[in-house]
Design an enzyme around this catalytic site. Sequence first.
Site, PDB file in Angstrom:
ATOM      1  N   ASP A 229       0.805  -1.230   0.000  1.00 10.66           N
ATOM      2  CA  ASP A 229       0.000   0.000   0.000  1.00 10.66           C
ATOM      3  C   ASP A 229       0.838   1.280   0.000  1.00 10.66           C
ATOM      4  O   ASP A 229       0.424   2.303   0.541  1.00 10.66           O
ATOM      5  CB  ASP A 229      -0.975   0.016   1.204  1.00 10.66           C
ATOM      6  CG  ASP A 229      -1.886  -1.190   1.189  1.00 10.66           C
ATOM      7  OD1 ASP A 229      -2.253  -1.643   0.097  1.00 10.66           O
ATOM      8  OD2 ASP A 229      -2.233  -1.684   2.284  1.00 10.66           O
TER       9      ASP A 229
ATOM     10  N   LYS B 113       1.709   2.224  -5.162  1.00 14.83           N
ATOM     11  CA  LYS B 113       2.215   1.702  -6.447  1.00 14.83           C
ATOM     12  C   LYS B 113       1.276   2.037  -7.605  1.00 14.83           C
ATOM     13  O   LYS B 113       1.708   2.410  -8.682  1.00 14.83           O
ATOM     14  CB  LYS B 113       2.396   0.177  -6.351  1.00 14.83           C
ATOM     15  CG  LYS B 113       3.430  -0.221  -5.300  1.00 14.83           C
ATOM     16  CD  LYS B 113       3.483  -1.726  -5.103  1.00 14.83           C
ATOM     17  CE  LYS B 113       2.286  -2.304  -4.397  1.00 14.83           C
ATOM     18  NZ  LYS B 113       2.143  -1.931  -2.977  1.00 14.83           N
TER      19      LYS B 113
ATOM     20  N   GLY C 166      -4.494  -4.187  -3.886  1.00 11.42           N
ATOM     21  CA  GLY C 166      -5.504  -3.166  -4.167  1.00 11.42           C
ATOM     22  C   GLY C 166      -4.745  -1.907  -4.507  1.00 11.42           C
ATOM     23  O   GLY C 166      -4.149  -1.290  -3.626  1.00 11.42           O
ATOM     24  N   HIS C 167      -4.700  -1.562  -5.785  1.00 12.91           N
ATOM     25  CA  HIS C 167      -3.912  -0.410  -6.236  1.00 12.91           C
ATOM     26  C   HIS C 167      -4.859   0.723  -6.638  1.00 12.91           C
ATOM     27  O   HIS C 167      -5.621   0.592  -7.596  1.00 12.91           O
ATOM     28  CB  HIS C 167      -3.010  -0.813  -7.410  1.00 12.91           C
ATOM     29  CG  HIS C 167      -1.976  -1.833  -7.018  1.00 12.91           C
ATOM     30  ND1 HIS C 167      -1.080  -2.386  -7.897  1.00 12.91           N
ATOM     31  CD2 HIS C 167      -1.703  -2.389  -5.817  1.00 12.91           C
ATOM     32  CE1 HIS C 167      -0.298  -3.242  -7.254  1.00 12.91           C
ATOM     33  NE2 HIS C 167      -0.671  -3.274  -5.993  1.00 12.91           N
TER      34      HIS C 167
ATOM     35  N   GLN D 165       2.038  -5.912  -3.318  1.00 16.71           N
ATOM     36  CA  GLN D 165       2.505  -6.041  -1.935  1.00 16.71           C
ATOM     37  C   GLN D 165       3.787  -5.202  -1.749  1.00 16.71           C
ATOM     38  O   GLN D 165       3.941  -4.201  -2.417  1.00 16.71           O
ATOM     39  CB  GLN D 165       2.756  -7.516  -1.555  1.00 16.71           C
ATOM     40  CG  GLN D 165       1.469  -8.314  -1.403  1.00 16.71           C
ATOM     41  CD  GLN D 165       0.884  -8.794  -2.725  1.00 16.71           C
ATOM     42  OE1 GLN D 165       1.570  -9.428  -3.501  1.00 16.71           O
ATOM     43  NE2 GLN D 165      -0.363  -8.494  -2.995  1.00 16.71           N
TER      44      GLN D 165
HETATM   45  P1  GDP Z   1      -0.813   0.442  -3.555  1.00 13.64           P
HETATM   46  O1  GDP Z   1      -1.416  -0.832  -3.111  1.00 13.64           O
HETATM   47  O2  GDP Z   1       0.669   0.491  -3.335  1.00 13.64           O
HETATM   48  O3  GDP Z   1      -1.172   0.824  -4.961  1.00 13.64           O
HETATM   49  O4  GDP Z   1      -1.419   1.573  -2.597  1.00 13.64           O
HETATM   50  P2  GDP Z   1      -2.970   1.707  -2.165  1.00 13.64           P
HETATM   51  O5  GDP Z   1      -3.718   2.213  -3.321  1.00 13.64           O
HETATM   52  O6  GDP Z   1      -3.454   0.484  -1.508  1.00 13.64           O
HETATM   53  O7  GDP Z   1      -2.859   2.787  -1.003  1.00 13.64           O
HETATM   54  C1  GDP Z   1      -2.327   4.042  -1.222  1.00 13.64           C
HETATM   55  C2  GDP Z   1      -3.382   5.093  -0.854  1.00 13.64           C
HETATM   56  O8  GDP Z   1      -2.782   6.355  -0.734  1.00 13.64           O
HETATM   57  C3  GDP Z   1      -4.442   5.259  -1.924  1.00 13.64           C
HETATM   58  O9  GDP Z   1      -5.664   5.561  -1.316  1.00 13.64           O
HETATM   59  C4  GDP Z   1      -3.935   6.437  -2.735  1.00 13.64           C
HETATM   60  O10 GDP Z   1      -4.962   7.146  -3.384  1.00 13.64           O
HETATM   61  C5  GDP Z   1      -3.329   7.289  -1.665  1.00 13.64           C
HETATM   62  N1  GDP Z   1      -2.171   8.102  -2.084  1.00 13.64           N
HETATM   63  C6  GDP Z   1      -1.205   7.794  -2.979  1.00 13.64           C
HETATM   64  N2  GDP Z   1      -0.265   8.761  -2.995  1.00 13.64           N
HETATM   65  C7  GDP Z   1      -0.637   9.683  -2.093  1.00 13.64           C
HETATM   66  C8  GDP Z   1      -0.041  10.905  -1.624  1.00 13.64           C
HETATM   67  O11 GDP Z   1       1.028  11.308  -2.023  1.00 13.64           O
HETATM   68  N3  GDP Z   1      -0.723  11.584  -0.647  1.00 13.64           N
HETATM   69  C9  GDP Z   1      -1.912  11.150  -0.141  1.00 13.64           C
HETATM   70  N4  GDP Z   1      -2.486  11.888   0.788  1.00 13.64           N
HETATM   71  N5  GDP Z   1      -2.488  10.001  -0.556  1.00 13.64           N
HETATM   72  C10 GDP Z   1      -1.848   9.282  -1.500  1.00 13.64           C
HETATM   73  P1  IMO Z   2      -0.873  -4.084  -2.326  1.00 13.08           P
HETATM   74  O1  IMO Z   2      -0.412  -4.586  -3.660  1.00 13.08           O
HETATM   75  C1  IMO Z   2      -0.903  -4.619   2.007  1.00 13.08           C
HETATM   76  C2  IMO Z   2      -0.902  -8.714   3.517  1.00 13.08           C
HETATM   77  C3  IMO Z   2      -2.156  -9.210   4.215  1.00 13.08           C
HETATM   78  C4  IMO Z   2      -1.570 -10.225   5.161  1.00 13.08           C
HETATM   79  C5  IMO Z   2      -0.437 -10.843   4.349  1.00 13.08           C
HETATM   80  C6  IMO Z   2      -0.808 -12.126   3.642  1.00 13.08           C
HETATM   81  O2  IMO Z   2      -2.169  -3.386  -2.360  1.00 13.08           O
HETATM   82  O3  IMO Z   2       0.209  -3.315  -1.667  1.00 13.08           O
HETATM   83  P2  IMO Z   2      -2.364 -12.819   1.605  1.00 13.08           P
HETATM   84  O4  IMO Z   2      -3.752 -12.393   1.234  1.00 13.08           O
HETATM   85  O5  IMO Z   2      -1.348 -12.498   0.580  1.00 13.08           O
HETATM   86  O6  IMO Z   2      -2.308 -14.234   2.066  1.00 13.08           O
HETATM   87  O7  IMO Z   2      -2.010 -11.945   2.906  1.00 13.08           O
HETATM   88  O8  IMO Z   2      -0.073  -9.863   3.385  1.00 13.08           O
HETATM   89  N1  IMO Z   2      -1.125  -8.186   2.148  1.00 13.08           N
HETATM   90  C7  IMO Z   2      -1.076  -6.887   1.848  1.00 13.08           C
HETATM   91  N2  IMO Z   2      -0.913  -5.805   2.634  1.00 13.08           N
HETATM   92  N3  IMO Z   2      -0.993  -4.469   0.677  1.00 13.08           N
HETATM   93  C8  IMO Z   2      -1.148  -5.543  -0.134  1.00 13.08           C
HETATM   94  O9  IMO Z   2      -1.144  -5.436  -1.480  1.00 13.08           O
HETATM   95  C9  IMO Z   2      -1.232  -6.817   0.445  1.00 13.08           C
HETATM   96  N4  IMO Z   2      -1.386  -8.069  -0.046  1.00 13.08           N
HETATM   97  C10 IMO Z   2      -1.314  -8.883   1.016  1.00 13.08           C
HETATM   98  O10 IMO Z   2      -2.799  -8.167   4.874  1.00 13.08           O
HETATM   99  O11 IMO Z   2      -1.010  -9.586   6.272  1.00 13.08           O
HETATM  100 MG    MG Z   3      -2.919  -1.559  -1.847  1.00 20.63          MG
END
Ligand code: GDP
Ligand code: IMO
Ligand code: MG
Length: 422
Positions: free
Chosen positions: A14, A17, A41-42, A224
């Site tokens: 998270d 990415k 979840g991107h 991840q």
């Molecule tokens: P990913 O899994 O690495 O793609 O990241 P996620 O989407 O799960 O979580 C990142 C969260 O931070 C999302 O809700 C983005 O919209 C938000 N986000 C990304 N970059 C920024 C930033 O620079 N500032 C803020 N405030 N939010 C951001």
């Molecule tokens: P993105 O790509 C954050 C965590 C789960 C759990 C562990 C194992 O959005 O960054 P799994 O479902 O793979 O068996 O879970 O890894 N986990 C993540 N945490 N971002 C993710 O993906 C994750 N994918 C798995 O919460 O602790």
């Molecule tokens: Mg994510």
Amino acid sequence: MKKIDVVLGLQWGDEGKGKVVDVLTPNYKVVARFQGGPNAGHSLHFGDKSFVLRTVPSGIFREGSMNIIGNGVVVDPVSLTEELRNISEQGVPVKDKMLISKKAHVILPTHRMLDAASEAAKGKSKIGSTLKGIGPTYMDKTGRNGLRFGDVLAHDFIDRYNRLKAKHVAMLAQYEGFEYDITEYEAEWFKGIEYLRGFKFVDSEHEVNKLIDEDVAILAEGAQGSMLDVDFGTYPFVTSSNTVCAGVCTGLGVAPTKIGDVYGIFKAYCTRVGSGPFPTELFDEVGEELRRIGHEFGAVTGRPRRCGWLDLVALKYAVMVDGVTGLIMMKSDVMNDFDTVKVATAYKINGEVVDHFPYEVNDDLEPVYTEFKGWKCDICKVRRYEDFPAEFKAYVEFIEQQTGVPVKIISVGPDREETIIR
Ligand code: GDP
Ligand code: IMO
Ligand code: MG
């Protein structure tokens, strides 16, 4: 020959990415996912639109891009179908913009049940899995029992499915008291398989290497983060794939000599969702503030993310294992109002100061912090590095000095536009 560039997370996932890949895509013709599955979840934000992508590469919304789901990915036909239908409703010609590796493994409805049963049986020591069936699917892959997308095209696909399902049903019977009913999900699953038959299934390693030879710019998108890697993460509280840079080689069929720039993404602080060690986790109001201001709730599960200060010991470890050539810092805007910002530069373990990530993290570990004066102003509107306040630049430059890697991109908000490229 043009080498393939990589974007991956350096923490526990998270990091942002999705946003970064979306921002970088104008420089690339192809975006390829190399591992993970719908546990990811991107999030993407542009204009008034928001999307959460799980299996589809984050380049899908950019015109003219090609998106590849590589052999290292595990695919749930229900989740992928839902995702593709949503994207398609936006007018994106998904069928022309997506290739799926025949060697990508398929998540069966019973894989999800096994995930749930296994977690329930672990009780307090559960991993906190997203329960998408990731672990059991990778287990079947390495156990040489799995079903691959290429099998969907085989005449005896149903037999193969039923054989694997029967094996899972027998395994599930061993979990006393675990009840399940997959009837509805299984029907959706077969509908998903039918929908996906309309897509191009390829030997993606050939496609990717041909594109490399033709000088086409490719970006590999990780899911991840490095601290969730099955080998190098905080085992056993990890996911079941290689999230580190080496995963690009095995997950796309690319030789190590063909890897170009490796962009490592990190948040200006740190989060983790699910169980497992997190040395700099904050249990006080500062942690609460990070969660509230940063909207730190899982994009897939909605679970609150655990929050804490930036951990340079863990970050340096990830930079080393991944061979990061450029850092990307996200979400610094979340700390706009903080009086002080802290960074862990070492750990104290049983009184001894240690500067490397240890084999095991337990209660004897205490982070050693370096404190910074907060920048105390809104940096969301800044678009040039020169315009950042001195306190913020001191923070960035300390991270560069500690890791030995330049911070090439700084993100100050979720939107595409809120990005500073140095
Ligand atoms: P990913 O899994 O690495 O793609 O990241 P996620 O989407 O799960 O979580 C990142 C969260 O931070 C999302 O809700 C983005 O919209 C938000 N986000 C990304 N970059 C920024 C930033 O620079 N500032 C803020 N405030 N939010 C951001
Ligand atoms: P993105 O790509 C954050 C965590 C789960 C759990 C562990 C194992 O959005 O960054 P799994 O479902 O793979 O068996 O879970 O890894 N986990 C993540 N945490 N971002 C993710 O993906 C994750 N994918 C798995 O919460 O602790
Ligand atoms: Mg994510």
